[in-house]
Design a protein around this motif. Structure first.
Motif, short mmCIF file in Angstrom:
data_model
loop_
_atom_site.label_atom_id
_atom_site.label_comp_id
_atom_site.label_asym_id
_atom_site.label_seq_id
_atom_site.Cartn_x
_atom_site.Cartn_y
_atom_site.Cartn_z
N TRP A 117 -1.00 12.14 -2.84
CA TRP A 117 -0.48 11.29 -1.76
C TRP A 117 1.04 11.38 -1.71
O TRP A 117 1.63 11.53 -0.65
CB TRP A 117 -0.93 9.85 -1.96
CG TRP A 117 -1.81 9.30 -0.90
CD1 TRP A 117 -1.51 8.27 -0.06
CD2 TRP A 117 -3.13 9.72 -0.56
NE1 TRP A 117 -2.56 8.03 0.78
CE2 TRP A 117 -3.57 8.90 0.49
CE3 TRP A 117 -4.00 10.71 -1.03
CZ2 TRP A 117 -4.83 9.03 1.09
CZ3 TRP A 117 -5.25 10.84 -0.45
CH2 TRP A 117 -5.64 10.01 0.59
N VAL B 243 2.17 11.08 2.34
CA VAL B 243 1.15 10.49 3.21
C VAL B 243 1.59 9.15 3.79
O VAL B 243 1.52 8.96 5.00
CB VAL B 243 -0.21 10.36 2.49
CG1 VAL B 243 -1.20 9.58 3.34
CG2 VAL B 243 -0.77 11.74 2.16
N GLN C 127 -2.92 2.38 2.77
CA GLN C 127 -3.00 3.41 1.74
C GLN C 127 -3.88 3.08 0.55
O GLN C 127 -4.55 3.97 0.04
CB GLN C 127 -1.60 3.81 1.30
CG GLN C 127 -0.79 4.45 2.40
CD GLN C 127 -1.51 5.59 3.11
OE1 GLN C 127 -1.93 6.55 2.48
NE2 GLN C 127 -1.68 5.47 4.40
N GLN D 229 -7.30 3.83 1.74
CA GLN D 229 -7.44 5.28 1.93
C GLN D 229 -7.62 5.98 0.58
O GLN D 229 -8.49 6.83 0.42
CB GLN D 229 -6.20 5.85 2.64
CG GLN D 229 -5.96 5.34 4.03
CD GLN D 229 -6.75 6.06 5.10
OE1 GLN D 229 -7.55 6.94 4.83
NE2 GLN D 229 -6.53 5.66 6.34
N ILE E 274 -3.37 13.04 5.06
CA ILE E 274 -4.43 12.49 4.21
C ILE E 274 -5.40 13.61 3.84
O ILE E 274 -5.75 13.77 2.67
CB ILE E 274 -5.16 11.32 4.92
CG1 ILE E 274 -4.25 10.10 4.99
CG2 ILE E 274 -6.49 11.00 4.23
CD1 ILE E 274 -4.75 8.99 5.90
#
Length: 154
Positions: free
Chosen positions: A88, A93, A100, A103, A139
């Motif tokens: 990340w 990202v 996040q 994610q 991502i």
């Protein structure tokens, strides 16, 4: 009292059985990495792992995790050493960063289930996680990088 394992430690909480797990985590256990997004299990910001499966904590009653294993973003490690967290950062990202944690938790669940996902595997698995900033290409790239790192055993 509801008992479960949180990030490797047994915990007991005095909460109503129907209190959403999200609020137990944030308000009673001070695990604020898990975010409130929509409150309807549609955006993925509140994603945690329950017995290794990605779950939305905003609509899950805490009673459903009794005697189960729950992992939050804090459970991946406070030093950001998990391969997904490293990927990340490598791919820059986050923009606003709000989604996040969810994610990342979904990406970890995907890679634990499928260590070599294709683009379509990533798209399908991650489709329930919404990013207002639109960082979806980063991502996907980060998930591919993390898959490679995890495949190397790092």
């Amino acid at each position: 009292m509801i008992q479960f394992n949180l990030n490797g430690k047994d915990v007991s909480v005095d909460a109503e059985a129907d209190m959403p797990l999200l609020w137990v985590l944030r308000d009673l256990l001070d695990m604020t990495g898990t975010k409130y997004g929509c409150g309807m299990a549609l955006c993925g910001a509140c994603t945690v792992h329950v017995d290794g499966q990605a779950q939305r904590s905003c609509t899950m009653p805490v009673s459903q995790v009794a005697k189960k294993q729950v992992k939050t973003i804090e459970g991946l490690g406070v030093d950001a050493s998990h391969p997904v967290q490293q990927a990340w950062a490598q791919h820059d990202v986050p923009q606003c960063g709000y989604c996040q944690a969810g994610q990342i938790m979904s990406a970890v669940a995907l890679l634990e289930k499928n260590p070599k996902p294709t683009d379509s595997d990533i798209d399908e698995f991650m489709q329930g996680n919404i990013c207002r900033c639109g960082t979806y290409p980063r991502i996907k790239a980060a998930i591919k990088t993390a898959a490679g790192k995890m495949g190397e055993g790092s």
